[in-house]
Design an enzyme around this catalytic site. Structure first.
Site, PDB file in Angstrom:
ATOM      1  N   GLN A  70     -31.385  39.370 -15.069  1.00  0.00           N
ATOM      2  CA  GLN A  70     -32.108  38.348 -15.825  1.00  0.00           C
ATOM      3  C   GLN A  70     -33.231  38.942 -16.672  1.00  0.00           C
ATOM      4  OE1 GLN A  70     -33.104  35.914 -12.458  1.00  0.00           O
ATOM      5  NE2 GLN A  70     -33.864  37.688 -11.326  1.00  0.00           N
ATOM      6  N   GLN A 106     -44.933  27.150  -2.043  1.00  0.00           N
ATOM      7  CA  GLN A 106     -44.583  28.126  -0.980  1.00  0.00           C
ATOM      8  C   GLN A 106     -44.901  27.562   0.411  1.00  0.00           C
ATOM      9  OE1 GLN A 106     -43.424  30.651  -2.862  1.00  0.00           O
ATOM     10  NE2 GLN A 106     -44.995  31.429  -4.252  1.00  0.00           N
ATOM     11  N   ASP A 142     -40.899  36.886  -5.323  1.00  0.00           N
ATOM     12  CA  ASP A 142     -42.350  37.077  -5.485  1.00  0.00           C
ATOM     13  C   ASP A 142     -43.053  37.328  -4.147  1.00  0.00           C
ATOM     14  OD1 ASP A 142     -42.938  34.396  -4.342  1.00  0.00           O
ATOM     15  OD2 ASP A 142     -42.049  33.670  -6.200  1.00  0.00           O
ATOM     16  N   ASP A 160     -26.959  39.581  -3.145  1.00  0.00           N
ATOM     17  CA  ASP A 160     -26.677  38.186  -3.475  1.00  0.00           C
ATOM     18  C   ASP A 160     -26.691  37.327  -2.204  1.00  0.00           C
ATOM     19  OD1 ASP A 160     -25.770  35.891  -4.835  1.00  0.00           O
ATOM     20  OD2 ASP A 160     -23.704  36.372  -4.301  1.00  0.00           O
ATOM     21  N   ASP A 187     -35.191  29.800  -1.433  1.00  0.00           N
ATOM     22  CA  ASP A 187     -36.218  29.740  -2.482  1.00  0.00           C
ATOM     23  C   ASP A 187     -35.603  30.337  -3.743  1.00  0.00           C
ATOM     24  OD1 ASP A 187     -38.484  29.744  -4.030  1.00  0.00           O
ATOM     25  OD2 ASP A 187     -39.319  31.540  -3.114  1.00  0.00           O
ATOM     26  N   SER A 188     -34.726  29.565  -4.362  1.00  0.00           N
ATOM     27  CA  SER A 188     -33.949  30.130  -5.463  1.00  0.00           C
ATOM     28  C   SER A 188     -34.431  29.599  -6.797  1.00  0.00           C
ATOM     29  CB  SER A 188     -32.475  29.776  -5.287  1.00  0.00           C
ATOM     30  OG  SER A 188     -32.226  28.495  -5.784  1.00  0.00           O
ATOM     31  N   ASP A 202     -33.386  28.122 -10.641  1.00  0.00           N
ATOM     32  CA  ASP A 202     -32.641  26.893 -10.919  1.00  0.00           C
ATOM     33  C   ASP A 202     -31.139  27.157 -11.116  1.00  0.00           C
ATOM     34  OD1 ASP A 202     -34.867  24.977 -10.890  1.00  0.00           O
ATOM     35  OD2 ASP A 202     -35.634  26.271 -12.462  1.00  0.00           O
TER      36      ASP A 202
HETATM   37  N1  AAT Z   1     -41.325  31.407  -4.937  1.00  0.00           N
HETATM   38  C1  AAT Z   1     -41.044  30.644  -6.095  1.00  0.00           C
HETATM   39  C2  AAT Z   1     -40.206  31.423  -7.016  1.00  0.00           C
HETATM   40  C3  AAT Z   1     -38.883  31.264  -7.147  1.00  0.00           C
HETATM   41  S1  AAT Z   1     -38.108  32.719  -7.347  1.00  0.00           S
HETATM   42  C4  AAT Z   1     -36.433  32.516  -7.163  1.00  0.00           C
HETATM   43  C5  AAT Z   1     -35.794  33.899  -6.856  1.00  0.00           C
HETATM   44  O1  AAT Z   1     -34.399  33.699  -6.583  1.00  0.00           O
HETATM   45  C6  AAT Z   1     -35.857  34.926  -7.986  1.00  0.00           C
HETATM   46  O2  AAT Z   1     -36.592  36.045  -7.546  1.00  0.00           O
HETATM   47  C7  AAT Z   1     -34.396  35.280  -8.260  1.00  0.00           C
HETATM   48  O3  AAT Z   1     -34.193  36.641  -8.618  1.00  0.00           O
HETATM   49  C8  AAT Z   1     -33.741  34.917  -6.930  1.00  0.00           C
HETATM   50  N2  AAT Z   1     -32.291  34.661  -6.973  1.00  0.00           N
HETATM   51  C9  AAT Z   1     -31.572  34.050  -7.946  1.00  0.00           C
HETATM   52  N3  AAT Z   1     -30.266  34.011  -7.631  1.00  0.00           N
HETATM   53  C10 AAT Z   1     -30.139  34.611  -6.407  1.00  0.00           C
HETATM   54  C11 AAT Z   1     -29.031  34.880  -5.557  1.00  0.00           C
HETATM   55  N4  AAT Z   1     -27.787  34.517  -5.890  1.00  0.00           N
HETATM   56  N5  AAT Z   1     -29.269  35.516  -4.369  1.00  0.00           N
HETATM   57  C12 AAT Z   1     -30.542  35.887  -4.010  1.00  0.00           C
HETATM   58  N6  AAT Z   1     -31.621  35.650  -4.790  1.00  0.00           N
HETATM   59  C13 AAT Z   1     -31.434  35.024  -5.976  1.00  0.00           C
HETATM   60  C14 AAT Z   1     -38.243  29.900  -7.237  1.00  0.00           C
HETATM   61  C15 AAT Z   1     -38.602  29.212  -8.523  1.00  0.00           C
HETATM   62  C16 AAT Z   1     -38.180  27.774  -8.680  1.00  0.00           C
HETATM   63  C17 AAT Z   1     -38.258  27.340 -10.129  1.00  0.00           C
HETATM   64  C18 AAT Z   1     -38.199  25.872 -10.301  1.00  0.00           C
HETATM   65  N7  AAT Z   1     -38.123  25.443 -11.697  1.00  0.00           N
END
Ligand code: AAT
Length: 286
Positions: free
Chosen positions: A34, A65, A89, A140, A158-159, A161
């Site tokens: 990304q 969080q 993060d 993943d 905590d993914s 969108d």
């Molecule tokens: N703590 C609030 C921040 C987030 S971060 C979401 C994280 O999910 C990112 O670091 C991203 O790299 C990770 N991520 C994305 N896809 C995958 C996956 N398939 N497996 C593991 N990790 C993944 C959440 C923000 C919310 C935003 C709302 N608008």
């Protein structure tokens, strides 16, 4: 587009955009997964942006969080083993390790660069990643889930969108995999979007959760720097009698202070499941 401002444009929230006055661009790169942008802002501290979408701002990240962590942790009677998916993060890990019953945290984040850059630019969040209770994997979350069964008491997703690398984490098959990865009586809590958006993300995610878990619900919190100022969580439980809005663990005022909680307590836990009428109706019809 005002010069010196960052604006979040995305089809998930058609016709609106959150903007911040930027004082410094700290870092910008394209990782394997990304586009990653870190900026300093005039009024909201530092901002982490992935593929143009705000992941967190230093000024209000605690609301998200704390809630995504303590809603499931305080609904489960004994949350010893916790899995975090995403959360690069480090803010969710920082919160989860505060719960006195949590013995071990496993975290799987897809993008190693988000981990490294958070350590460099967001140390007050990334401290969670280095806690001795945390074991970190880069990979993943969907694939990780396929390889684990009956291992976790609580799974927090905590993914980002549902576009890009996180799309798979909103599907019914992902909820089914989480069910297998849970120990008996286990609980899941997933980032599930805002009730003010008209893209039906909340309904779809809750529907998937409901079709897999005998008990499911939706809670929300306010995060001023996320679009619409609100974001919610879908929760599912293997225990059909789980009452999501009734915390089984209630911290005293002293404990809350010691844990440095700024948003979560048992009162806000209860109230976060109380939805405005239009949302309650939309969800009831599922
Ligand atoms: N703590 C609030 C921040 C987030 S971060 C979401 C994280 O999910 C990112 O670091 C991203 O790299 C990770 N991520 C994305 N896809 C995958 C996956 N398939 N497996 C593991 N990790 C993944 C959440 C923000 C919310 C935003 C709302 N608008």
């Amino acid at each position: 587009f005002k010069k010196g401002w960052f604006s979040e444009f995305n089809d998930l929230w058609p016709g609106i955009s959150v903007s911040f006055e930027v004082t410094k661009i700290l870092h910008h790169e394209k990782s394997q997964f990304q586009d990653i942008l870190l900026v300093d802002t005039k009024a909201h501290g530092r901002l982490l942006v992935l593929d143009g979408i705000i992941q967190c701002s230093e000024s209000d990240e605690f609301s998200y969080q704390e809630m995504i962590s303590f809603l499931p942790l305080c609904t489960h009677p004994n949350p010893k083993n916790v899995l975090i998916v995403g959360g690069g993060d480090g803010g969710v890990a920082r919160e989860v390790v505060k719960h006195p019953g949590v013995e071990h945290v496993t975290q799987v984040e897809i993008d190693g660069r988000v981990l490294e850059l958070s350590r460099q630019y967001l140390p007050s969040l990334a401290c969670g990643l280095s806690h001795p209770k945390v074991t970190l994997y880069v990979g993943d979350g969907f694939e990780f889930m396929q390889k684990h069964s009956q291992q976790f008491d609580v799974i927090i997703t905590d993914s980002s969108d549902p576009i890009g690398p996180a799309e798979c984490l909103f599907q019914e098959s992902y909820f089914a995999l989480m069910k297998t990865a849970l120990k008996p009586g286990g609980l899941v809590c997933s980032q599930a979007g805002t009730i003010w958006s008209n893209d039906l993300q909340v309904e779809k995610t809750l529907e998937h959760c409901k079709s897999v878990f005998p008990a499911a619900s939706y809670a929300y919190t306010s995060v001023p720097t996320y679009p619409t100022g609100q974001i919610g969580f879908v929760m599912g439980s293997l225990n059909p009698n789980t009452k999501f809005g009734e915390p089984v663990k209630v911290f005293t005022e002293n404990e809350l202070d010691e844990m440095k909680l700024k948003y979560y307590d048992d009162k806000i836990h209860r109230s976060s499941f109380v939805l405005p009428r239009f949302a309650a109706k939309a969800i009831k019809n599922l």
